[in-house]
Design a protein around this motif. Structure first.
Motif, PDB file in Angstrom:
ATOM      1  N   LYS A 533      10.959  64.149  83.474  1.00 12.66           N
ATOM      2  CA  LYS A 533      10.406  63.562  82.247  1.00 12.66           C
ATOM      3  C   LYS A 533      10.683  62.060  82.158  1.00 12.66           C
ATOM      4  CE  LYS A 533       8.708  67.400  80.598  1.00 12.66           C
ATOM      5  NZ  LYS A 533       9.030  67.929  79.283  1.00 12.66           N
ATOM      6  N   SER A 534      11.662  61.569  82.933  1.00 11.89           N
ATOM      7  CA  SER A 534      11.879  60.116  83.002  1.00 11.89           C
ATOM      8  C   SER A 534      10.694  59.453  83.688  1.00 11.89           C
ATOM      9  CB  SER A 534      13.160  59.797  83.767  1.00 11.89           C
ATOM     10  OG  SER A 534      14.262  60.516  83.265  1.00 11.89           O
ATOM     11  N   ASP A 535      10.214  60.064  84.775  1.00 11.10           N
ATOM     12  CA  ASP A 535       9.031  59.534  85.451  1.00 11.10           C
ATOM     13  C   ASP A 535       7.790  59.670  84.577  1.00 11.10           C
ATOM     14  OD1 ASP A 535      10.403  58.757  87.679  1.00 11.10           O
ATOM     15  OD2 ASP A 535       9.762  60.424  88.946  1.00 11.10           O
ATOM     16  N   VAL A 536       7.710  60.747  83.796  1.00 15.20           N
ATOM     17  CA  VAL A 536       6.575  60.927  82.894  1.00 15.20           C
ATOM     18  C   VAL A 536       6.533  59.785  81.877  1.00 15.20           C
ATOM     19  CG1 VAL A 536       5.609  62.393  81.066  1.00 15.20           C
ATOM     20  CG2 VAL A 536       6.490  63.432  83.159  1.00 15.20           C
ATOM     21  N   PHE A 537       7.707  59.402  81.367  1.00 11.62           N
ATOM     22  CA  PHE A 537       7.771  58.276  80.428  1.00 11.62           C
ATOM     23  C   PHE A 537       7.241  57.007  81.096  1.00 11.62           C
ATOM     24  CE2 PHE A 537       9.732  54.612  78.466  1.00 11.62           C
ATOM     25  CZ  PHE A 537       9.671  54.875  77.106  1.00 11.62           C
ATOM     26  N   SER A 538       7.725  56.713  82.304  1.00 10.02           N
ATOM     27  CA  SER A 538       7.277  55.510  83.015  1.00 10.02           C
ATOM     28  C   SER A 538       5.775  55.552  83.264  1.00 10.02           C
ATOM     29  CB  SER A 538       8.015  55.388  84.355  1.00 10.02           C
ATOM     30  OG  SER A 538       9.410  55.325  84.155  1.00 10.02           O
ATOM     31  N   PHE A 539       5.260  56.741  83.602  1.00 12.29           N
ATOM     32  CA  PHE A 539       3.818  56.873  83.805  1.00 12.29           C
ATOM     33  C   PHE A 539       3.058  56.562  82.517  1.00 12.29           C
ATOM     34  CE2 PHE A 539      -0.018  59.468  83.388  1.00 12.29           C
ATOM     35  CZ  PHE A 539      -0.747  59.026  84.486  1.00 12.29           C
ATOM     36  N   GLY A 540       3.578  57.030  81.384  1.00 10.14           N
ATOM     37  CA  GLY A 540       2.919  56.749  80.111  1.00 10.14           C
ATOM     38  C   GLY A 540       2.856  55.265  79.815  1.00 10.14           C
ATOM     39  N   VAL A 541       3.958  54.554  80.081  1.00 17.37           N
ATOM     40  CA  VAL A 541       3.969  53.095  79.897  1.00 17.37           C
ATOM     41  C   VAL A 541       2.920  52.448  80.799  1.00 17.37           C
ATOM     42  CG1 VAL A 541       5.336  50.992  80.148  1.00 17.37           C
ATOM     43  CG2 VAL A 541       6.402  53.079  79.243  1.00 17.37           C
ATOM     44  N   LEU A 542       2.908  52.873  82.065  1.00 17.16           N
ATOM     45  CA  LEU A 542       1.964  52.318  83.033  1.00 17.16           C
ATOM     46  C   LEU A 542       0.520  52.610  82.626  1.00 17.16           C
ATOM     47  CD1 LEU A 542       1.633  50.838  85.683  1.00 17.16           C
ATOM     48  CD2 LEU A 542       2.092  52.977  86.894  1.00 17.16           C
ATOM     49  N   LEU A 543       0.272  53.786  82.097  1.00 19.14           N
ATOM     50  CA  LEU A 543      -1.069  54.157  81.640  1.00 19.14           C
ATOM     51  C   LEU A 543      -1.534  53.224  80.525  1.00 19.14           C
ATOM     52  CD1 LEU A 543      -3.502  56.019  81.524  1.00 19.14           C
ATOM     53  CD2 LEU A 543      -2.120  57.684  80.286  1.00 19.14           C
ATOM     54  N   LEU A 544      -0.666  52.949  79.570  1.00 15.46           N
ATOM     55  CA  LEU A 544      -1.032  52.044  78.475  1.00 15.46           C
ATOM     56  C   LEU A 544      -1.225  50.616  78.978  1.00 15.46           C
ATOM     57  CD1 LEU A 544       1.377  53.411  75.705  1.00 15.46           C
ATOM     58  CD2 LEU A 544      -1.089  53.809  75.907  1.00 15.46           C
ATOM     59  N   GLU A 545      -0.458  50.216  79.988  1.00 12.45           N
ATOM     60  CA  GLU A 545      -0.639  48.879  80.570  1.00 12.45           C
ATOM     61  C   GLU A 545      -2.004  48.758  81.244  1.00 12.45           C
ATOM     62  OE1 GLU A 545       3.801  47.163  81.655  1.00 12.45           O
ATOM     63  OE2 GLU A 545       2.754  48.365  83.161  1.00 12.45           O
ATOM     64  N   ILE A 546      -2.411  49.783  81.976  1.00 10.72           N
ATOM     65  CA  ILE A 546      -3.695  49.752  82.680  1.00 10.72           C
ATOM     66  C   ILE A 546      -4.848  49.691  81.681  1.00 10.72           C
ATOM     67  CG2 ILE A 546      -5.229  51.088  84.190  1.00 10.72           C
ATOM     68  CD1 ILE A 546      -2.698  52.190  85.551  1.00 10.72           C
ATOM     69  N   ILE A 547      -4.716  50.408  80.568  1.00 10.62           N
ATOM     70  CA  ILE A 547      -5.768  50.401  79.546  1.00 10.62           C
ATOM     71  C   ILE A 547      -5.859  49.041  78.862  1.00 10.62           C
ATOM     72  CG2 ILE A 547      -6.467  51.379  77.319  1.00 10.62           C
ATOM     73  CD1 ILE A 547      -5.132  54.014  78.266  1.00 10.62           C
ATOM     74  N   SER A 548      -4.703  48.478  78.546  1.00  7.37           N
ATOM     75  CA  SER A 548      -4.676  47.253  77.734  1.00  7.37           C
ATOM     76  C   SER A 548      -4.704  45.966  78.546  1.00  7.37           C
ATOM     77  CB  SER A 548      -3.423  47.250  76.860  1.00  7.37           C
ATOM     78  OG  SER A 548      -2.247  47.168  77.663  1.00  7.37           O
ATOM     79  N   ARG A 596      -8.776  59.596  75.080  1.00  7.13           N
ATOM     80  CA  ARG A 596      -7.935  60.651  75.658  1.00  7.13           C
ATOM     81  C   ARG A 596      -6.797  60.044  76.468  1.00  7.13           C
ATOM     82  NH1 ARG A 596      -9.267  66.004  76.102  1.00  7.13           N
ATOM     83  NH2 ARG A 596      -8.281  66.154  78.162  1.00  7.13           N
ATOM     84  N   CYS A 597      -7.087  58.967  77.207  1.00  7.18           N
ATOM     85  CA  CYS A 597      -6.045  58.331  78.018  1.00  7.18           C
ATOM     86  C   CYS A 597      -4.974  57.687  77.139  1.00  7.18           C
ATOM     87  CB  CYS A 597      -6.670  57.297  78.958  1.00  7.18           C
ATOM     88  SG  CYS A 597      -7.518  58.012  80.371  1.00  7.18           S
ATOM     89  N   ILE A 598      -5.381  57.047  76.050  1.00  5.87           N
ATOM     90  CA  ILE A 598      -4.400  56.476  75.124  1.00  5.87           C
ATOM     91  C   ILE A 598      -3.529  57.583  74.540  1.00  5.87           C
ATOM     92  CG2 ILE A 598      -4.097  55.271  72.929  1.00  5.87           C
ATOM     93  CD1 ILE A 598      -6.685  53.722  73.568  1.00  5.87           C
ATOM     94  N   GLN A 599      -4.161  58.687  74.162  1.00 10.10           N
ATOM     95  CA  GLN A 599      -3.419  59.822  73.607  1.00 10.10           C
ATOM     96  C   GLN A 599      -2.446  60.385  74.645  1.00 10.10           C
ATOM     97  OE1 GLN A 599      -5.980  62.719  71.796  1.00 10.10           O
ATOM     98  NE2 GLN A 599      -4.305  64.035  71.107  1.00 10.10           N
ATOM     99  N   MET A 600      -2.897  60.483  75.908  1.00 13.39           N
ATOM    100  CA  MET A 600      -2.009  60.949  76.983  1.00 13.39           C
ATOM    101  C   MET A 600      -0.830  60.004  77.164  1.00 13.39           C
ATOM    102  SD  MET A 600      -4.381  62.410  80.068  1.00 13.39           S
ATOM    103  CE  MET A 600      -6.048  62.028  79.608  1.00 13.39           C
ATOM    104  N   GLY A 601      -1.119  58.701  77.135  1.00 13.20           N
ATOM    105  CA  GLY A 601      -0.050  57.728  77.291  1.00 13.20           C
ATOM    106  C   GLY A 601       0.993  57.866  76.200  1.00 13.20           C
ATOM    107  N   LEU A 602       0.548  58.046  74.952  1.00 10.24           N
ATOM    108  CA  LEU A 602       1.485  58.205  73.831  1.00 10.24           C
ATOM    109  C   LEU A 602       2.251  59.524  73.925  1.00 10.24           C
ATOM    110  CD1 LEU A 602      -0.716  56.783  70.933  1.00 10.24           C
ATOM    111  CD2 LEU A 602       1.326  55.737  71.940  1.00 10.24           C
ATOM    112  N   LEU A 603       1.611  60.576  74.424  1.00  7.48           N
ATOM    113  CA  LEU A 603       2.322  61.838  74.629  1.00  7.48           C
ATOM    114  C   LEU A 603       3.434  61.673  75.656  1.00  7.48           C
ATOM    115  CD1 LEU A 603      -0.654  64.385  74.684  1.00  7.48           C
ATOM    116  CD2 LEU A 603       1.160  64.269  72.963  1.00  7.48           C
ATOM    117  N   CYS A 604       3.193  60.851  76.668  1.00  2.00           N
ATOM    118  CA  CYS A 604       4.170  60.673  77.748  1.00  2.00           C
ATOM    119  C   CYS A 604       5.375  59.833  77.325  1.00  2.00           C
ATOM    120  CB  CYS A 604       3.506  60.027  78.964  1.00  2.00           C
ATOM    121  SG  CYS A 604       2.321  61.088  79.816  1.00  2.00           S
ATOM    122  N   VAL A 605       5.204  58.956  76.335  1.00  2.97           N
ATOM    123  CA  VAL A 605       6.295  58.048  75.950  1.00  2.97           C
ATOM    124  C   VAL A 605       6.989  58.497  74.665  1.00  2.97           C
ATOM    125  CG1 VAL A 605       5.236  56.077  77.104  1.00  2.97           C
ATOM    126  CG2 VAL A 605       4.733  56.495  74.684  1.00  2.97           C
TER     127      VAL A 605
END
Length: 670
Positions: A533-548, A596-605
């Protein structure tokens, strides 16, 4: 790998006696039979010995919970084997099917080095080539000839599609890789279905396999009332009558069914020979002999298997207690990957600054070109990096054994005096951060390309978490550690911080906090606790960075200490989430997909690691719009503000403050 011992050799002696038992069971014909016409083995060969050891092991272990795979021997005589039973069967039904398969395989595929028998209730497969975790998406079908009426077809197809899609998503995420269910069709008639994969498949591959069958159904069997659709790695079946065989202590809850028989699909069953009367026939004596001999043979067989299993477990525990022995053996096998230091100096122009690609926490990376014109990337570890010989050895072994299209491939290594170098494939487009944070280069990344990169990162992390026999946690996933090949495919790099786990472990604790601020999960940054779940958190941050197109630690004017996570959460709660999207994308994107990707990113973090999804769930959410996403809770490091007596706005972001005060030796994103 297994090494023959005096204990295990007893199995070879007992196997012929064990196979005599088939005279009491009449086996059905397999639905699918594959026997290699290329590779054969000879009698009394080492391969035959290994196969004779493998089959009883598959039978014994496979009947415990319906699945087992293993290998015995060493190349070139190694043999890989797998058995799997239908998920709704009792253990007795599973045992009967696997027993028949182990007997029949010798008769149907004599002296073949590769064989597969697929029955209605089970599958048995062995090969001299490694086939574990490899998905087969070549669909086949057996179907009922009865047709749904044209007036009911649209409703039938919709109900069937919803049922199968829901079952496939659930099955792929379960360890059993099985699910079953039913749905209403017309009054007093339900559609009943099961879906299943072999358990060696990852969640992604299982879902892909099942979807290949589901999409095959309309083109193959439109309006058919039922059918069995299968590959060698997954199965889908549906009928408009009850066919599931739920029984107490099987894989699923009890369910009583008395199915009519389909003409196109034979109902899997075991038939015993008719009972003969012994009165006046002179057959009583042979029957009594069998009654005495068969249980004796079975008892001896079980004792031999038990001794063999005990011997193997003892050896395995020894290896676990002395991991350095394995490492030394593995390093000896890596000699073919060893590069000469002088050759690397020539390739990199003596590690010149002109060839320098970048520098990470453990050292610099240089571009090089070998004499055969192969381009490489050479990671030269710093002498003061803190990465010792054991860490270096772990990274070499991990990267060499991991093969995935979304991981950077290790070509070799070099150990020469104090020099420690890793040689990777060279990726021309460098790292993701050079694009998404660059005002000019980010224009090259349209939404389709960004989504492709997101999927690639997710698949790579899922592979590390679930698809190998050991669980690997990256612990430093960030944009700078995602490299891009010539076709802009994402490849995860830098396993210098990866932690190697046993299969049953899911988290650990360390006093050595190492990573990058802005990407670290709070439980890791503050307490040294790390897990998948630590990697999941990092993935969520990275997902939001790619979107924004923004860095996670960028400060926003919306409030004090508002970083990317706070800002994304604020926009989400206000219903303005699309304002997070990189302006350079203008309106050239799917709003539904981005949301959906933003929602996934927030779920991950999310702050609580238990609330974060697993990477297998993330991959399924990316691949299927039919999966409904949960509503996210507040992210970690959430900046909550309050007003003091003088009206000043104060930040209550204690987690962020504690992080900045307590973490040493970490990287700061540039």
């Amino acid at each position: 790998m297994y090494v023959l011992s005096s204990t295990s050799k007893y199995l070879i002696i007992l196997l012929p006696s064990f196979l005599l038992l088939h005279i009491h069971v009449q086996a059905e014909d397999p639905i699918l039979q594959q026997c290699s016409n290329i590779a054969n083995y000879t009698s009394n060969s080492q391969f035959e010995t290994n196969l004779n050891l493998l089959l009883p092991s598959l039978l014994s272990n496979g009947t415990r919970d319906g699945f087992f795979n293993t290998s015995i021997g060493t190349a070139p005589d190694i043999v890989y084997g797998l058995v799997s039973c239908r998920g709704d069967l009792s253990m007795e039904q599973c045992r009967t099917c696997l027993y028949n398969a182990t007997v029949e395989v010798f008769q149907r595929c004599p002296n073949r080095k590769e064989a597969l028998l697929l029955y209605g209730n089970c599958i048995l497969r062995y090969s001299n080539n490694h086939f574990f975790s490899k998905v087969d998406t070549n669909p086949r079908a057996l179907y009922n000839t009865g047709k749904v009426s044209e007036t009911d077809a649209a409703h039938f197809n919709q109900q069937l599609s919803n049922l199968l899609n829901n079952l496939s998503a659930t099955a792929a995420s379960r360890p059993s890789k099985f699910d079953s269910g039913r749905t209403d069709y017309i009054p007093f008639t339900k559609i009943e279905s099961l879906v299943q994969c072999t358990r060696d498949l990852s969640a992604t591959n299982c879902y892909s396999c099942l979807q290949s069958l589901i999409t095959f159904i309309p083109s193959c069997c439109d309006r058919n009332q039922g059918g069995l659709f299968y590959t060698t790695t997954c199965t889908v079946r549906f009928e408009i009558y009850p066919f599931l065989q739920f029984q107490p202590q099987s894989f699923s809850p009890p369910f009583e069914a008395s199915p009519p028989q389909s003409k196109a699909i034979p109902s899997p069953r075991v038939e015993t020979s008719p009972t003969q009367s012994n009165i006046g026939t002179g057959k009583g004596k042979p029957t009594n002999v069998v009654t005495i001999v068969v249980p004796t043979i079975c008892l001896l067989l079980l004792l031999a298997i038990s001794a063999y299993s005990t011997h193997w477990i003892v050896r395995r525990n020894k290896r676990k207690r002395n991991p350095e022995i394995n490492c030394e053996d593995d390093m000896a096998n890596e000699q073919s990957l060893h590069f000469n230091l002088s050759a690397l100096k020539t390739a990199t122009k003596d590690f010149s600054d002109a060839n320098k690609l970048g520098e990470g926490g453990f050292g610099a990376v240089y571009k090089g070109k070998l004499l055969d014109a192969t381009e490489i990337a050479v990671k030269r570890l710093s002498k003061h990096s803190g990465q010792g010989s054991q860490e270096f050895k772990n990274e070499v072994l991990l990267l060499h054994k991991l093969q995935h299209r979304n991981l950077v491939r290790l070509l070799g290594f070099c150990l020469s005096g104090k020099e420690k170098l890793l040689i990777y494939e060279y990726l021309p487009n460098t790292s993701l951060d050079k694009y998404i944070f660059d005002p000019m280069k980010k224009a090259y990344l349209n939404w389709e390309m960004r989504y492709k990169i997101i999927e690639g990162i997710a698949r790579g992390i899922l592979y590390l978490h679930e698809d190998s026999r050991v669980k690997i946690i990256h612990r430093d996933l960030k944009a700078g550690n995602v490299l891009l090949d010539g076709e802009m495919n994402a490849k995860i790099a830098d396993f210098g911080l990866a932690k190697l786990f046993g299969v049953d472990q899911s988290q650990g604790n360390t006093r050595r906090i190492a990573g990058t601020l802005g990407y670290m999960a709070p439980e890791y940054a503050l307490h040294g606790l790390f897990s998948v779940k630590s990697d999941v958190f990092s993935f969520g941050v990275l997902l939001l960075e790619i979107i924004s197109g923004k860095k996670s630690n960028d400060i926003y004017e919306s409030g004090p200490s508002w970083n990317l996570l706070n800002y994304a959460w604020k926009l989400w709660r206000e219903g303005n989430a699309l304002e997070l999207v990189d302006p350079i994308l203008t309106d050239n994107f799917s709003a539904h997909e981005v949301m959906r990707c933003i929602q996934m990113g927030l779920l991950c973090v999310q702050d609580n690691l238990q609330d974060r999804p697993t990477m297998s769930t993330v991959v399924m959410m990316l691949n299927s719009y039919s999966i409904i996403l949960e509503s996210p809770l507040a992210p970690a490091y959430n900046a909550v503000t309050r007003t003091d007596a003088s009206g000043e706005m104060l930040s209550n972001n204690s987690a962020s403050k504690a992080l900045l005060c307590s973490v040493e030796g970490v990287s700061f994103p540039r």
